[in-house]
Motif scaffolding. Structure first.
Motif, PDB file in Angstrom:
ATOM      1  N   LEU A  95       3.234 -14.237  19.834  1.00 19.25           N
ATOM      2  CA  LEU A  95       2.831 -14.814  18.550  1.00 19.25           C
ATOM      3  C   LEU A  95       2.119 -13.784  17.680  1.00 19.25           C
ATOM      4  CD1 LEU A  95       1.492 -18.407  19.351  1.00 19.25           C
ATOM      5  CD2 LEU A  95       3.468 -17.794  17.945  1.00 19.25           C
ATOM      6  N   LEU A  96       1.215 -13.030  18.287  1.00 14.02           N
ATOM      7  CA  LEU A  96       0.472 -12.028  17.533  1.00 14.02           C
ATOM      8  C   LEU A  96       1.385 -10.911  17.050  1.00 14.02           C
ATOM      9  CD1 LEU A  96      -2.763 -11.774  19.684  1.00 14.02           C
ATOM     10  CD2 LEU A  96      -2.480 -12.894  17.481  1.00 14.02           C
ATOM     11  N   SER A  97       2.418 -10.604  17.830  1.00 14.14           N
ATOM     12  CA  SER A  97       3.354  -9.569  17.409  1.00 14.14           C
ATOM     13  C   SER A  97       4.152 -10.011  16.193  1.00 14.14           C
ATOM     14  CB  SER A  97       4.307  -9.228  18.566  1.00 14.14           C
ATOM     15  OG  SER A  97       3.598  -8.713  19.667  1.00 14.14           O
ATOM     16  N   LEU A  98       4.335 -11.320  16.044  1.00 11.66           N
ATOM     17  CA  LEU A  98       5.062 -11.843  14.884  1.00 11.66           C
ATOM     18  C   LEU A  98       4.180 -11.975  13.658  1.00 11.66           C
ATOM     19  CD1 LEU A  98       7.107 -14.673  16.644  1.00 11.66           C
ATOM     20  CD2 LEU A  98       7.955 -12.448  15.895  1.00 11.66           C
ATOM     21  N   GLU A  99       2.884 -11.785  13.828  1.00 14.88           N
ATOM     22  CA  GLU A  99       1.955 -12.029  12.723  1.00 14.88           C
ATOM     23  C   GLU A  99       2.238 -11.116  11.545  1.00 14.88           C
ATOM     24  OE1 GLU A  99      -2.786 -12.732  12.101  1.00 14.88           O
ATOM     25  OE2 GLU A  99      -2.151 -11.021  13.294  1.00 14.88           O
ATOM     26  N   GLY A 100       2.595  -9.867  11.831  1.00 17.54           N
ATOM     27  CA  GLY A 100       2.861  -8.944  10.734  1.00 17.54           C
ATOM     28  C   GLY A 100       4.001  -9.402   9.858  1.00 17.54           C
ATOM     29  N   ARG A 101       4.913 -10.200  10.441  1.00 19.56           N
ATOM     30  CA  ARG A 101       6.070 -10.664   9.679  1.00 19.56           C
ATOM     31  C   ARG A 101       5.826 -12.019   9.036  1.00 19.56           C
ATOM     32  NH1 ARG A 101      11.558  -9.924  12.921  1.00 19.56           N
ATOM     33  NH2 ARG A 101      10.707  -7.819  13.030  1.00 19.56           N
ATOM     34  N   PHE A 108      -5.370  -7.987  32.012  1.00 16.52           N
ATOM     35  CA  PHE A 108      -5.422  -6.828  31.118  1.00 16.52           C
ATOM     36  C   PHE A 108      -4.706  -7.128  29.804  1.00 16.52           C
ATOM     37  CE2 PHE A 108      -3.147  -3.108  29.476  1.00 16.52           C
ATOM     38  CZ  PHE A 108      -4.217  -2.307  29.119  1.00 16.52           C
ATOM     39  N   TYR A 109      -3.622  -7.891  29.885  1.00 25.89           N
ATOM     40  CA  TYR A 109      -2.852  -8.184  28.679  1.00 25.89           C
ATOM     41  C   TYR A 109      -3.533  -9.202  27.767  1.00 25.89           C
ATOM     42  CZ  TYR A 109       1.357  -5.429  28.659  1.00 25.89           C
ATOM     43  OH  TYR A 109       2.231  -4.388  28.527  1.00 25.89           O
ATOM     44  N   THR A 110      -4.769  -9.565  28.067  1.00 28.46           N
ATOM     45  CA  THR A 110      -5.554 -10.340  27.105  1.00 28.46           C
ATOM     46  C   THR A 110      -6.126  -9.442  26.012  1.00 28.46           C
ATOM     47  OG1 THR A 110      -7.581 -10.107  28.433  1.00 28.46           O
ATOM     48  CG2 THR A 110      -6.212 -12.050  28.853  1.00 28.46           C
ATOM     49  N   SER A 111      -5.824  -8.152  26.054  1.00 23.25           N
ATOM     50  CA  SER A 111      -6.394  -7.221  25.066  1.00 23.25           C
ATOM     51  C   SER A 111      -6.150  -7.648  23.615  1.00 23.25           C
ATOM     52  CB  SER A 111      -5.874  -5.795  25.304  1.00 23.25           C
ATOM     53  OG  SER A 111      -4.468  -5.759  25.290  1.00 23.25           O
ATOM     54  N   PRO A 112      -4.960  -8.180  23.252  1.00 20.02           N
ATOM     55  CA  PRO A 112      -4.802  -8.624  21.858  1.00 20.02           C
ATOM     56  C   PRO A 112      -5.790  -9.723  21.467  1.00 20.02           C
ATOM     57  CG  PRO A 112      -2.666  -8.409  22.908  1.00 20.02           C
ATOM     58  CD  PRO A 112      -3.694  -8.291  23.987  1.00 20.02           C
ATOM     59  N   LEU A 113      -6.206 -10.553  22.433  1.00 20.65           N
ATOM     60  CA  LEU A 113      -7.185 -11.600  22.127  1.00 20.65           C
ATOM     61  C   LEU A 113      -8.547 -10.980  21.825  1.00 20.65           C
ATOM     62  CD1 LEU A 113      -6.248 -14.123  24.971  1.00 20.65           C
ATOM     63  CD2 LEU A 113      -5.196 -13.817  22.719  1.00 20.65           C
ATOM     64  N   LEU A 117      -2.395 -19.063  13.243  1.00 24.06           N
ATOM     65  CA  LEU A 117      -1.573 -18.366  14.237  1.00 24.06           C
ATOM     66  C   LEU A 117      -2.443 -17.656  15.256  1.00 24.06           C
ATOM     67  CD1 LEU A 117       1.404 -17.665  14.905  1.00 24.06           C
ATOM     68  CD2 LEU A 117       1.068 -15.540  13.642  1.00 24.06           C
ATOM     69  N   ARG A 118      -3.496 -17.010  14.787  1.00 22.65           N
ATOM     70  CA  ARG A 118      -4.405 -16.324  15.710  1.00 22.65           C
ATOM     71  C   ARG A 118      -5.157 -17.334  16.580  1.00 22.65           C
ATOM     72  NH1 ARG A 118      -7.282 -11.415  12.253  1.00 22.65           N
ATOM     73  NH2 ARG A 118      -5.362 -10.291  11.731  1.00 22.65           N
ATOM     74  N   GLY A 119      -5.560 -18.453  15.990  1.00 29.31           N
ATOM     75  CA  GLY A 119      -6.248 -19.471  16.769  1.00 29.31           C
ATOM     76  C   GLY A 119      -5.368 -20.028  17.872  1.00 29.31           C
ATOM     77  N   LEU A 120      -4.086 -20.269  17.552  1.00 33.18           N
ATOM     78  CA  LEU A 120      -3.154 -20.763  18.565  1.00 33.18           C
ATOM     79  C   LEU A 120      -2.963 -19.723  19.658  1.00 33.18           C
ATOM     80  CD1 LEU A 120      -1.125 -22.825  19.604  1.00 33.18           C
ATOM     81  CD2 LEU A 120       0.580 -21.825  18.056  1.00 33.18           C
ATOM     82  N   ALA A 121      -2.862 -18.458  19.268  1.00 33.35           N
ATOM     83  CA  ALA A 121      -2.700 -17.387  20.254  1.00 33.35           C
ATOM     84  C   ALA A 121      -3.921 -17.321  21.185  1.00 33.35           C
ATOM     85  CB  ALA A 121      -2.488 -16.045  19.556  1.00 33.35           C
TER      86      ALA A 121
END
Length: 312
Positions: free
Chosen positions: A301-307, A116-121, A138-142
């Protein structure tokens, strides 16, 4: 979504940030009980669709009642909004709940939560395919980390040799993709300006769809066969984890930044594994732990993207 009273009232001098952070952890703890409780409801005569319907009805009653008294505008909709609201209900609520409940009765609860936690992908894929956003490094690595996590979580090579419950895995992945629909609606649709209204309308439309499904496919007979313990478990799922967890998160976001809240809320994975062990006696496999580590890393990683995302 943070409140205006970040400094507290004059003369208070008490920092409530720890309490707000604790509220996110408590919400994650409640969410972590959904998988084991769904399994218990199933063992007491309910089906995945029944569990989803009752959970939706309870949540609609509680949240809709509050909206009727405090925010009646959230109950209204305009004709031109019907396609968008129906999509949130069907894919952001009904499919999410049915897929997740199907998963937890067929595969280990911990694996279902991880998938379920693949939702950010799925959100990444949605923004790239539908919004034509750039796939950053960054998104590609995630994405790579997340896909690797799914591979380990479902059993790796052993999954190819017939040890994979495909329907359960697809249900869990569908629930993650469905939540991505809800997230995209919050980022680009109605939720951008009216998040509570989107949340309530998703329940109303999704529960309506489940009612129609039950009427067509004989859901009333299934409801009649559910034992009292099953009813109690389903009522709990609709009240505390669904409505209570959402309320705690909203309250916490008055003090806690959304990025921090999203990272802390990932403790749901640990809580789900803990509750599955305490309630169901499930012990997570080595592959599930390895996959969980990779999926958590990808979401972090995705959570850090905004920063940092704009700089990479």
């Amino acid at each position: 979504m943070q409140g205006a009273a970040d400094r507290g009232r004059p003369g208070e001098g008490i920092d409530l940030s720890c309490l707000h952070g604790g509220a996110v952890v408590l919400a994650a703890c409640l969410w972590g009980t959904l998988g084991p409780m769904g399994r218990l409801a199933y063992e007491n005569g309910a089906t995945p669709a029944t569990i989803s319907l009752v959970r939706g009805l309870v949540a609609c009653g509680l949240v809709g009642g509050w909206a009727f008294l405090r925010c009646p505008s959230a109950l209204r909709f305009r004709r031109e909004e019907v396609p968008e609201l129906a999509a949130y209900g069907l894919f952001g609520m009904a499919l999410l709940y049915v897929g997740y409940n199907l998963a937890v009765v067929r595969i280990p609860v911990g694996v279902a939560v991880l998938l379920f936690y693949t939702s950010p992908l799925w959100v990444i894929l949605g923004t790239v395919l539908l919004r034509k956003e750039r796939l950053t490094p960054l998104r590609g690595l995630a994405l790579l980390l997340g896909l690797g996590g799914v591979w380990f979580a479902v059993g790796g090579r052993s999954a190819l040799s017939g040890h994979l419950d495909l329907l359960g895995v697809l249900g869990a992945l569908a629930s993650g993709a469905s939540y991505a629909v809800y997230v995209l609606g919050g980022r680009y649709g109605l939720g951008r300006t009216e998040p509570f209204r989107m949340f309530l309308q998703a329940f109303l439309w999704g529960t309506g769809a489940l009612l129609v499904y039950g009427a067509v496919f004989g859901g009333a007979k299934v409801l009649a066969s559910v034992r009292p313990a099953g009813w109690g478990v389903m009522a709990y799922m609709g009240a505390l984890p669904t409505v209570g967890g959402y309320a705690l998160l909203l309250w916490a976001l008055r003090k806690v930044p959304s990025t921090v809240a999203s990272l802390v809320s990932m403790s749901e994975i640990a809580f789900a594994l803990l509750w599955a062990w305490l309630i169901l006696g499930e012990v997570p496999s080595r592959g599930a732990l390895q996959g969980g580590a990779l999926i958590v890393a990808s979401v972090a990683l995705l959570s850090l993207e905004g920063r940092f995302g704009e700089a990479v």
